[in-house]
Design an enzyme around this catalytic site. Structure first.
Site, mmCIF file in Angstrom:
data_model
loop_
_atom_site.group_PDB
_atom_site.id
_atom_site.type_symbol
_atom_site.label_atom_id
_atom_site.label_comp_id
_atom_site.label_asym_id
_atom_site.label_seq_id
_atom_site.Cartn_x
_atom_site.Cartn_y
_atom_site.Cartn_z
ATOM 1 N N GLU A 1 -4.285 -5.174 2.035
ATOM 2 C CA GLU A 1 -4.004 -4.328 0.883
ATOM 3 C C GLU A 1 -3.074 -3.186 1.283
ATOM 4 O O GLU A 1 -3.478 -2.267 1.992
ATOM 5 C CB GLU A 1 -5.310 -3.764 0.328
ATOM 6 C CG GLU A 1 -6.379 -4.814 0.037
ATOM 7 C CD GLU A 1 -7.769 -4.208 0.038
ATOM 8 O OE1 GLU A 1 -8.011 -3.247 -0.724
ATOM 9 O OE2 GLU A 1 -8.621 -4.693 0.818
ATOM 10 N N HIS B 1 -12.037 2.132 -5.590
ATOM 11 C CA HIS B 1 -11.095 1.416 -6.459
ATOM 12 C C HIS B 1 -11.060 1.966 -7.889
ATOM 13 O O HIS B 1 -10.808 1.227 -8.841
ATOM 14 C CB HIS B 1 -11.404 -0.081 -6.479
ATOM 15 C CG HIS B 1 -11.233 -0.769 -5.161
ATOM 16 N ND1 HIS B 1 -10.266 -0.413 -4.244
ATOM 17 C CD2 HIS B 1 -11.922 -1.808 -4.592
ATOM 18 C CE1 HIS B 1 -10.357 -1.202 -3.177
ATOM 19 N NE2 HIS B 1 -11.354 -2.038 -3.362
ATOM 20 N N HIS C 1 -5.582 -6.950 -4.421
ATOM 21 C CA HIS C 1 -6.808 -7.240 -3.666
ATOM 22 C C HIS C 1 -7.046 -8.749 -3.525
ATOM 23 O O HIS C 1 -8.176 -9.227 -3.657
ATOM 24 C CB HIS C 1 -8.001 -6.581 -4.349
ATOM 25 C CG HIS C 1 -9.145 -6.259 -3.419
ATOM 26 N ND1 HIS C 1 -9.868 -7.228 -2.768
ATOM 27 C CD2 HIS C 1 -9.668 -5.076 -3.030
ATOM 28 C CE1 HIS C 1 -10.812 -6.654 -2.043
ATOM 29 N NE2 HIS C 1 -10.706 -5.350 -2.170
#
Length: 348
Positions: free
Chosen positions: A313, A104, A177
């Site tokens: 996602e 991420h 998320h």
């Protein structure tokens, strides 16, 4: 109906604001801290308001919390193997924040930043957050300007519209998320939810959750959601891919490239009667069963545990920048990235 706003508390990045959008029988609350989805509610058949989004009570709790709950993720969502890639013949080194890989785009996550609030629509149904990410931010080249617009419709749809543009070739693969529980956040496990994923392949991963390059057919595996089934039905099977992900934490293949908006997932709760349909124009969607939610403080004194929420996602496949067979997340200098993802609530 007009939107509402209020203070959402203090963080090390500054003061945060919470905005609530309303349309018909649904509401969505979002904050400029991380451009984060805080709540998503629908009026049930019995008239009871159910908040299906896991979250925290204020911005300081989001800053302290784990799991990127509700967050906008960027520049690159999911994992990049070896925390590095080659772009235009040059190696780009990122921080190795998970098992020698990058997850991420951390550790300087977007969800710990205050986004600009570019305005709320006149009808109170939409709000846009933007961020300027300088050259070298998180290790990525190019000055990037990005935005995400949350818009709510009376049919229960919450649309997330992403835009991005940079002054040099870079990587851009944003996602949201959020974790959802259609019985209501804090109500316990999501294992009895029935899910259908409109994909016949998924991305295989190794023991560090990095794609092996194989796109495996779901038929005959625990990853076959081509017909609706309970999320928990096959979760305990002796399967190498489930072991590698500590449950479901895999990208499902929706198409070979970015295309038209299409239905990716339908999930419903027999208990609450709430259904969520998810649409995206991106090649993949990561299905995650919250495997690393461990005693996470949530809203109103709730504590979240693994399997208490699911994430969906939308994204380019993980590590796609290092896999020439995968659709590329490279954003060329001066080109404009746009993408839409929709989470639609209804009663079934």
């Amino acid at each position: 109906m007009e939107s509402q706003s209020r203070s959402f508390g203090s963080t090390s990045a500054g003061e945060a604001t919470l905005y609530t959008l309303k349309a018909g029988k649904v509401t969505a609350s979002v904050t400029n801290f991380g451009a984060t989805l805080v709540s998503f509610t629908i009026e049930g058949k019995d008239g009871r308001i159910t908040d299906v989004a896991l979250g925290h009570d204020d911005a300081s709790a989001y800053e302290k919390g784990g799991g990127h709950i509700g967050a906008t993720i960027g520049r690159h969502a999911n994992r990049i193997g070896g925390a590095a890639f080659i772009l235009n013949g040059k190696k780009v080194q990122l921080a190795a924040n998970e098992n020698g890989n990058n997850l991420h785009s951390g550790p300087d996550f977007y969800d710990h930043r205050i986004f600009n609030t570019d305005g709320v629509s006149a009808d109170g149904h939409a709000i846009t957050f933007s961020l300027e990410s300088p050259d070298g931010d998180q290790g990525y080249p190019g000055n990037l300007k990005m935005s995400v617009t949350y818009s709510l419709s009376e049919d229960g749809s919450l649309k997330l519209h992403y835009e991005g543009e940079a002054d040099a070739d870079t990587i851009f693969n944003p996602t949201n998320h959020s974790y959802f529980n259609l019985n209501g956040e804090g109500s316990g496990t999501i294992l009895n939810h029935r899910m259908q994923i409109f994909a016949d392949r998924f991305v295989c991963i190794d023991s560090e959750s990095i794609p092996t390059g194989e796109l495996r057919r779901v038929q005959g595996t625990p990853f076959d959601f081509t017909e609706p089934k309970e999320i928990g039905r096959d979760l305990g099977l002796d399967d190498g891919q489930l072991k590698n992900g500590t449950g479901y934490d895999h990208c499902f293949c929706l198409g070979d490239d970015q295309g038209e908006l299409r239905k990716a997932v339908t999930v419903c709760s027999p208990e609450s009667g709430i259904q969520m349909d998810v649409f995206t124009d991106l090649p993949g969607i990561q299905f995650y069963t919250g495997n690393y939610l461990r005693d996470e403080p949530g809203k109103a004194g709730h504590v979240y545990h693994d399997r208490d929420g699911f994430a969906l996602e939308s994204e380019f496949y993980p590590d796609s920048v290092n896999k020439t067979d995968f659709a590329s997340p490279v954003l060329k200098k001066g080109e404009k990235f746009t993408s839409d993802t929709v989470y639609r609530l209804s009663l079934h």
